[in-house]
Design an enzyme around this catalytic site. Sequence first.
Site, PDB file in Angstrom:
ATOM      1  N   ALA A   1      -8.602  -1.396   2.925  1.00 47.30           N
ATOM      2  CA  ALA A   1      -8.357  -2.383   1.726  1.00 47.30           C
ATOM      3  C   ALA A   1      -9.205  -1.813   0.784  1.00 47.30           C
ATOM      4  O   ALA A   1     -10.485  -1.498   0.861  1.00 47.30           O
ATOM      5  CB  ALA A   1      -8.678  -3.818   2.353  1.00 47.30           C
ATOM      6  N   GLY A   2      -8.569  -1.821  -0.463  1.00 45.34           N
ATOM      7  CA  GLY A   2      -9.581  -1.473  -1.653  1.00 45.34           C
ATOM      8  C   GLY A   2      -9.424  -0.019  -1.745  1.00 45.34           C
ATOM      9  O   GLY A   2     -10.365   0.495  -2.612  1.00 45.34           O
TER      10      GLY A   2
ATOM     11  N   LYS B   1       9.609   8.963  -8.034  1.00 38.46           N
ATOM     12  CA  LYS B   1       9.874   7.349  -7.935  1.00 38.46           C
ATOM     13  C   LYS B   1      11.090   6.858  -8.609  1.00 38.46           C
ATOM     14  O   LYS B   1      11.211   7.016  -9.863  1.00 38.46           O
ATOM     15  CB  LYS B   1       8.809   6.748  -8.816  1.00 38.46           C
TER      16      LYS B   1
ATOM     17  N   GLY C   1       0.832  -1.094  -0.130  1.00 38.55           N
ATOM     18  CA  GLY C   1      -0.020  -0.068  -0.006  1.00 38.55           C
ATOM     19  C   GLY C   1       0.712   1.233   0.061  1.00 38.55           C
ATOM     20  O   GLY C   1       0.142   2.190   0.454  1.00 38.55           O
TER      21      GLY C   1
ATOM     22  N   GLU D   1       8.782   7.535  -3.418  1.00 37.46           N
ATOM     23  CA  GLU D   1       8.245   6.350  -3.021  1.00 37.46           C
ATOM     24  C   GLU D   1       9.162   5.417  -3.404  1.00 37.46           C
ATOM     25  O   GLU D   1       9.654   5.278  -4.895  1.00 37.46           O
ATOM     26  CB  GLU D   1       6.928   6.004  -3.617  1.00 37.46           C
TER      27      GLU D   1
ATOM     28  N   GLY E   1       9.742  -1.938  -2.886  1.00 34.88           N
ATOM     29  CA  GLY E   1       9.867  -2.730  -1.890  1.00 34.88           C
ATOM     30  C   GLY E   1      10.237  -2.214  -0.399  1.00 34.88           C
ATOM     31  O   GLY E   1       9.503  -1.121  -0.178  1.00 34.88           O
TER      32      GLY E   1
END
Length: 233
Positions: A201-202, A37, A14, A109, A112
Amino acid sequence: MTVLIVSGTGTELGKTMTTAAIAAVALAEGRSVAVLKPAQTGVAADEPGDVAEVRRLAGPVTGLELARYPEPLAPATAARRSGLPPVRPADVAAAAERLAASHDLVLVEGAGGLLVRLDDEGGTLADAARLLGAPVLVVAAAGLGTLNVTALTAEALRSRGLACAGVVIGSWPASPDLATRCNLTDFPESAGAPLVGALPAGAGALAPGVFRARAGGWLGPEFSGTWSPADLV
């Protein structure tokens, strides 16, 4: 804080959703936000990556990828196998500093966990954080087994003199089991840092407008939100 590193205790926990939630709240406050990123893996050149997902959910952030590798592997391995140059910690730090010069908040971000190798010299996201002097937000799983890897990540941060900005649960289940509920109490002790948020979640499946409207309810006051652990009890 100007630069915040978003790392995790593993993969698929997440981190991107957490990054998007922090960005959404900051944008709602009128702050300018950039998302960096360092290495996007497992995504083809013409496919949207994590930066695009943050932009879709959070709104108009400045996005930057330093490298993209097609195979879903650790960045150093993916770079080596692709024949493309790796991203090194100094590259990450330099890019974050450039973005920080023109944005109120830069979110970096990782891929892993904290110590996943970026290059064959052993450079990691932790090394980039040290060069930047930036705090690290740890995104963790909710359930059984998460306390050990959270404690190990926190120990790695402390041993490098890095500040932990707290722990966010990246995906809180609709029906948490006993271990998951108990972890709410145990996370701060394992991490040596506060629990500062939990995303349902979701969350990524929500419409962008709904995601933005709810994001502040998933993050604690440390990130200008209204969430507290008591919300999950």
